[in-house]
Design a protein around this motif. Structure first.
Motif, mmCIF file in Angstrom:
data_model
loop_
_atom_site.group_PDB
_atom_site.id
_atom_site.type_symbol
_atom_site.label_atom_id
_atom_site.label_comp_id
_atom_site.label_asym_id
_atom_site.label_seq_id
_atom_site.Cartn_x
_atom_site.Cartn_y
_atom_site.Cartn_z
ATOM 1 N N ASP A 46 0.852 -1.185 0.000
ATOM 2 C CA ASP A 46 0.000 0.000 0.000
ATOM 3 C C ASP A 46 0.894 1.242 0.000
ATOM 4 O O ASP A 46 2.129 1.132 0.042
ATOM 5 N N ALA A 47 0.275 2.414 -0.074
ATOM 6 C CA ALA A 47 1.031 3.658 -0.204
ATOM 7 C C ALA A 47 1.977 3.874 0.974
ATOM 8 O O ALA A 47 3.133 4.271 0.786
ATOM 9 N N SER A 76 -5.381 4.985 -2.599
ATOM 10 C CA SER A 76 -6.751 5.494 -2.620
ATOM 11 C C SER A 76 -7.049 6.033 -4.018
ATOM 12 O O SER A 76 -6.135 6.289 -4.809
ATOM 13 N N GLU A 77 -8.313 6.205 -4.321
ATOM 14 C CA GLU A 77 -8.673 6.767 -5.631
ATOM 15 C C GLU A 77 -8.063 8.149 -5.810
ATOM 16 O O GLU A 77 -7.602 8.497 -6.889
ATOM 17 N N LEU A 83 -0.365 10.422 -8.883
ATOM 18 C CA LEU A 83 0.852 9.692 -8.558
ATOM 19 C C LEU A 83 2.065 10.405 -9.137
ATOM 20 O O LEU A 83 2.057 10.792 -10.300
ATOM 21 N N PRO A 84 3.110 10.554 -8.352
ATOM 22 C CA PRO A 84 4.328 11.149 -8.897
ATOM 23 C C PRO A 84 4.989 10.166 -9.875
ATOM 24 O O PRO A 84 4.925 8.944 -9.682
ATOM 25 N N PRO A 85 5.640 10.661 -10.901
ATOM 26 C CA PRO A 85 6.275 9.782 -11.894
ATOM 27 C C PRO A 85 7.272 8.789 -11.299
ATOM 28 O O PRO A 85 7.432 7.694 -11.812
ATOM 29 N N ARG A 86 7.922 9.143 -10.190
ATOM 30 C CA ARG A 86 8.921 8.249 -9.588
ATOM 31 C C ARG A 86 8.320 6.919 -9.128
ATOM 32 O O ARG A 86 9.037 5.925 -9.007
ATOM 33 N N VAL A 87 7.002 6.892 -8.885
ATOM 34 C CA VAL A 87 6.344 5.652 -8.464
ATOM 35 C C VAL A 87 6.567 4.556 -9.498
ATOM 36 O O VAL A 87 6.771 3.393 -9.159
#
Length: 108
Positions: A46-47, A76-77, A83-87
């Motif tokens: 999870d986050a 979460s929605e 979402l940041p690109p690094r994810v």
């Protein structure tokens, strides 16, 4: 054929219990603890866990090459929309909570 190993790092206890039951029961995974010793075939985080584990996940993916360690990120929605690109350096898939069995099945 032996069952795959899934790392499940989800802080919300009830969500973790449900995901564990689905992974073990419906998909035949053996749910493991830890990246280093268990060498999972799949990581579901999870986050909150992602924030703590991103670097270790990245290292585990490098260590497992040429094998692939897929990482499924549960957010979460609202988080999914920004979402940041690094994810994407670590996560392969993102799924919005609450997770439905059908959606999990498509990704597992």
């Amino acid at each position: 054929m032996s069952a795959g190993r899934a790392l499940l790092a989800v802080e919300h206890r009830r969500n973790a219990e449900l995901l564990h039951a689905w992974l073990a029961g419906e998909y035949g995974f053996h749910v493991v603890d830890g990246l280093e010793a268990a060498r999972p075939d799949l990581a579901i985080v999870d986050a909150a866990s992602y924030e703590r584990m991103a670097e270790r996940l990245r290292e585990a993916r490098e260590r497992e090459r040429p094998a692939w360690l897929p990482v499924l990120l549960i957010v979460s929605e609202r988080q999914a929309r920004r979402l940041p690109p690094r994810v994407w350096e670590v996560a392969d898939e993102v799924i919005a909570a609450p997770v439905r069995r059908f959606d999990l099945g498509l990704r597992v």
